[in-house]
Write an enzyme that holds these catalytic residues in place. Structure first.
Site, short mmCIF file in Angstrom:
data_model
loop_
_atom_site.label_atom_id
_atom_site.label_comp_id
_atom_site.label_asym_id
_atom_site.label_seq_id
_atom_site.Cartn_x
_atom_site.Cartn_y
_atom_site.Cartn_z
N MET A 322 0.83 -1.20 0.00
CA MET A 322 0.00 0.00 0.00
C MET A 322 0.87 1.26 0.00
O MET A 322 0.68 2.16 -0.80
CB MET A 322 -0.94 0.02 1.21
CG MET A 322 -2.01 -1.05 1.20
SD MET A 322 -2.98 -1.07 -0.31
CE MET A 322 -4.08 0.30 -0.03
N VAL A 399 1.34 -1.79 9.63
CA VAL A 399 0.48 -2.96 9.82
C VAL A 399 -0.87 -2.58 10.44
O VAL A 399 -0.97 -1.64 11.22
CB VAL A 399 1.13 -4.06 10.68
CG1 VAL A 399 2.26 -4.71 9.93
CG2 VAL A 399 1.56 -3.51 12.03
N GLU A 400 -1.88 -3.39 10.11
CA GLU A 400 -3.26 -3.10 10.52
C GLU A 400 -3.48 -3.52 11.99
O GLU A 400 -4.28 -4.43 12.27
CB GLU A 400 -4.20 -3.82 9.54
CG GLU A 400 -5.67 -3.51 9.66
CD GLU A 400 -6.07 -2.13 9.14
OE1 GLU A 400 -5.21 -1.36 8.70
OE2 GLU A 400 -7.28 -1.84 9.21
N SER A 427 -7.89 0.06 6.92
CA SER A 427 -9.05 -0.36 6.15
C SER A 427 -10.25 -0.65 7.06
O SER A 427 -11.36 -0.78 6.57
CB SER A 427 -8.72 -1.59 5.30
OG SER A 427 -8.11 -2.56 6.10
N HIS A 448 -8.39 6.14 3.19
CA HIS A 448 -8.35 4.71 2.87
C HIS A 448 -8.27 4.48 1.36
O HIS A 448 -9.24 4.71 0.64
CB HIS A 448 -9.59 4.02 3.47
CG HIS A 448 -9.66 2.57 3.17
ND1 HIS A 448 -10.83 1.90 2.99
CD2 HIS A 448 -8.67 1.64 3.00
CE1 HIS A 448 -10.58 0.63 2.72
NE2 HIS A 448 -9.28 0.45 2.71
N ASN A 451 -6.63 -1.50 -2.78
CA ASN A 451 -5.55 -2.25 -3.44
C ASN A 451 -6.05 -2.85 -4.76
O ASN A 451 -7.13 -3.44 -4.75
CB ASN A 451 -5.12 -3.36 -2.47
CG ASN A 451 -3.87 -4.07 -2.92
OD1 ASN A 451 -3.14 -3.57 -3.78
ND2 ASN A 451 -3.63 -5.25 -2.37
#
Ligand code: T1G
Length: 712
Positions: A322, A399-400, A427, A448, A451
């Site tokens: 991303m 990282v999410e 996201s 946001h 992808n």
């Protein structure tokens, strides 16, 4: 001689009339009702005048963009007879242009599309500059040309070109138009008027040739074997392209095949009938509705962007897929970008991603090598915060994980000027929650991207509780500068798009649990119009990503999204199947000779899924579609009711641009509305045992009872 809102007529010294289109208050000329009325009036003036010829041009950068699509929704709802009357009225005006007692020439500089190009075909001659773009986009709107395009094009242009232009809906350059016989000459912009006058003088010197031209355009085409071949070739192309939910291309092809064999007047009657029948389809209503929804969204974006300032320099935190994609997109649009990661390996991967994306642009001839090198030079990889003192916007793409994002954001906040905006490319995680450790929550919002970043047009700009209007406005302006379509949404887990996607994945999990075959589900949803079925989509998203995001959604909406069974996605993930990235998920993937991943059915995945099913069961395509679409539509309703998104138009456009919701169905709310709110609620009630994802909201029931609609 005539001056009105959309057009004016002046007499040139040579005694030739000059009709100029310039619709007041609109960026493009278009045939709305008013323009058509004025055209009728001005042509009456011309017909009664002693003008020796008529030149037609535009004072705007384009020529005419066609009929006014914003009027379509109300037009298409008219009874068929009234719609036919509108076409007859318009065609009578075009007929009066085509039969004026003097030669006529269109001077085309810029786009002449749909009705705009049909106007040009109703004049005797067409001259165009290199900036001209011509074509018939009608099939893309689910309709066919309605102002005589299918009648005049084959009688003026090369037949093969006329048919393929109309059936494909594609636009064409001036060179292509010249080769196809769509224009008579290519002319420099400065010489356009002068050449037009010469053409008129030439026609006046040879009145018989000019009159002969007009006669030919009224007749049937001479019967030759090659025409049958033309139609057969286009038909087999359509067949090869597979089933098309949009009936327009096939119907217009059939129409033209018939209409070239008859006189123009009869052919026009066939065109009108075809137009009316296509305009009455759900596909045409959806596509016209989406055009208006898109205009609405663009208008809102302009209003937001005008209140903010697009960033000149940005930074990206996290150089993964991303981060690398966002950096590439910024560099491509001339924005300098600091790309920061904590590991050199990460930076190398991010740079490689950007480099590959740029190389692909060069390969496709969209960028020169020099431009690609220049763009790459705008990305500054860094392991520390060097250069951050100058950035106006930081996009966090690490990282999410909430705690990691929070600590990264709190740290970067201390490294940037107080005016810099921080935006998280999360996201699913709530923006308000991420803002907790920040000193300046007003300077923080969500941004946001989807992808793959270069291909996906949508960017959700998310307003946390503390986000200032100014931060949102500037983030919208930056998203626009990046070439994306921003949509401003309110904060909640998953925001708009993922909040709606995950209930759809929930429906998929329940279908598998209840014994469905994943291939049947994918096939049914692809037939419905999705670019890929849910199993394939999950493989593209990554099963690890999906499992993680699902847990965030379950926490956010436990009453609906916390499931009491293990989903197949979870099961496959636990077996190390991560989707495309690991070569296997619901399907197995291997690259073909060209390096493209090919998906194959994977018996191991099927066996794993079966091991969890009590029994296998065949579901009809309709059962699958209902079970998949109900939760998606109901969650869209909830988003609208909760104010996550302001309008139905924005919700539907967001789903089309962000999820690939089938365009021809116009979005979830339009799809729901087409079924009828009451019928939809009844269908949901029939599935109520599947759980709260299938339960209509009280307000939807109230709307159904009151006969209310999402769209006026
Ligand atoms: N009707 C209504 N609005 C239109 C319009 C149209 N035909 N074309 C453009 N606009 C609006 C657009 O929404 C935007 O609005 C603004 O003009 C500027 O457009 C009977 C059936 C012409 C190539 O399908 O492809 O003719 O955002 O930002 O990039 O047979 O617009 O300012 O509110 O896109 O320079 C066929 C659709 C109709 C053409 C210009 N015509 N338009 O691109 O500017 S069907 C089309 C375009 C027909 C007859 C039939 C592009 C453009 P807003 P823009 P652009």
């Amino acid at each position: 001689m005539f001056h009105a809102n959309a057009l004016s007529l002046t007499r040139l010294e040579s005694g030739i009339g000059h009709l100029v289109f310039d619709l007041v208050g609109s960026p493009v000329n278009k045939f709305n009702r008013q323009t058509l009325d004025e055209l009728r009036e001005v042509l009456t003036v011309v017909a009664a005048s002693d003008l020796r010829g008529l030149l037609c041009s535009s004072a705007k950068s384009g020529f005419i963009a066609g009929a006014d699509i914003a009027e379509f929704s109300s037009l298409f709802r008219l009874p068929a007879a009234e719609l036919s009357a509108w076409l007859a009225h318009s065609n009578a005006i075009f007929h009066s242009l085509a039969t004026l007692p003097m030669p006529t020439v269109s001077l085309i500089d810029g786009q002449a599309l749909g009705g705009g190009f049909e106007f040009c075909l109703a004049t005797d001659y067409r001259l165009a500059t290199r900036a001209a773009v011509l074509g018939f986009p009608e099939v893309g709107l689910g309709i066919c040309p309605g102002f005589g395009g299918t009648v005049r094009a084959p009688r003026i242009m090369d037949l093969q070109a006329a048919v393929s232009w109309i059936v494909s809906g594609q636009s064409h350059t001036a060179d292509e138009a010249l080769a196809a016989g769509a224009i008579d000459a290519l002319v420099d912009a400065q010489l356009l008027l002068e050449s037009g006058i010469e053409h008129i003088e030439h026609a006046l010197r040879q009145p018989q040739a000019w009159q002969q031209l007009r006669r030919e355009r009224q007749s049937a085409l001479p019967q030759v074997d090659s025409s049958a071949m033309v139609f057969a070739a286009v038909r087999s192309q359509l067949k090869a392209a597979g089933a098309n939910p949009n009936p327009a291309p096939a119907q217009v092809l059939q129409l033209m095949e018939r209409s070239v064999t008859v006189q123009a007047a009869e052919a026009l009657a066939h065109e009108t009938a075809c137009f009316v029948s296509l305009a009455k389809t759900d596909v045409a209503a959806s596509l016209a509705g989406l055009f208006v929804a898109d205009q609405h969204l663009r208008q809102k974006t302009r209003t937001w962007a005008a209140r903010g300032k697009a960033a000149e320099r940005i930074a990206v935190l996290g150089a993964g897929i991303m981060g690398g994609g966002i950096a590439y997109q910024a560099a491509l649009k001339g924005i300098d970008v600091q790309m920061k990661d904590i590991a050199q390996a990460g930076l190398d991967a991010g740079m490689k991603e950007a480099q590959q994306l740029l190389a692909r642009q060069v390969q496709k001839g969209r960028l020169s090598s020099a431009q690609a090198v220049e763009a790459l030079g705008r990305i500054h990889p860094t392991l520390d915060y060097s250069g951050f003192a100058e950035v106006e916007l930081v996009v966090e793409a690490v990282v999410e994980k909430q705690v990691v994002k929070q600590s990264v954001l709190a740290e970067v906040e201390r490294q940037v000027p107080t005016t810099t905006i921080l935006a998280s490319n999360t996201s699913t995680i709530s923006i308000t929650a991420l803002a907790q450790p920040l000193q300046r929550p007003a300077q923080f919002c969500g941004m946001h991207f989807f992808n793959p970043v270069p291909l996906m047009p949508l960017v959700e700009v998310i307003r946390g509780e503390g986000s200032s209007e100014q931060s949102i406005a500037s983030t919208v302006a930056t998203a626009q500068r990046l070439g994306k379509t921003p949509i401003v949404v309110r904060d909640c887990p998953g925001f708009l798009v993922n909040r709606i996607l995950f209930p759809y994945f929930g429906a998929f999990a329940m279908l598998l649990r209840d014994g469905a075959d994943l291939r049947a589900i994918d096939a049914a949803m692809e037939d419905f119009g999705w670019p890929m079925g849910p199993a394939w989509l999950l493989d593209v998203v990554g099963l690890d990503t999906a499992v993680h995001a699902q847990s965030v959604m379950a926490q956010g909406f436990p009453e609906r999204m916390q499931y009491d069974f293990k989903s197949a996605t979870q099961l496959l993930f636990e077996h190390g199947r991560l989707g495309q990235k690991s070569g296997a998920g619901f399907y197995r993937y291997s690259p073909d000779a060209g390096g493209r991943l090919q998906k194959q059915v994977d018996d191991e995945a099927l066996a794993l899924i079966r091991s969890q099913q009590k029994a296998q069961r065949d579901f009809t395509a309709q059962e699958i579609v209902d079970r998949m679409m109900l939760p998606l539509c109901l969650e869209t309703v909830r988003c609208l009711e909760d104010g996550i998104v302001d309008t139905a138009a924005e919700a539907d456009t967001g789903l089309v641009l962000g999820l690939g919701f089938p365009r021809f169905r116009g979005g979830a709310l339009r799809y729901l509305e087409r079924q009828g709110l009451a019928a939809f609620c009844a269908l949901a009630d029939a599935h109520a045992a599947l759980g709260p994802l299938y339960h209509p909201t009280p307000r939807l029931r109230a709307m159904a009872a009151a006969g209310a609609r999402f769209y006026a």
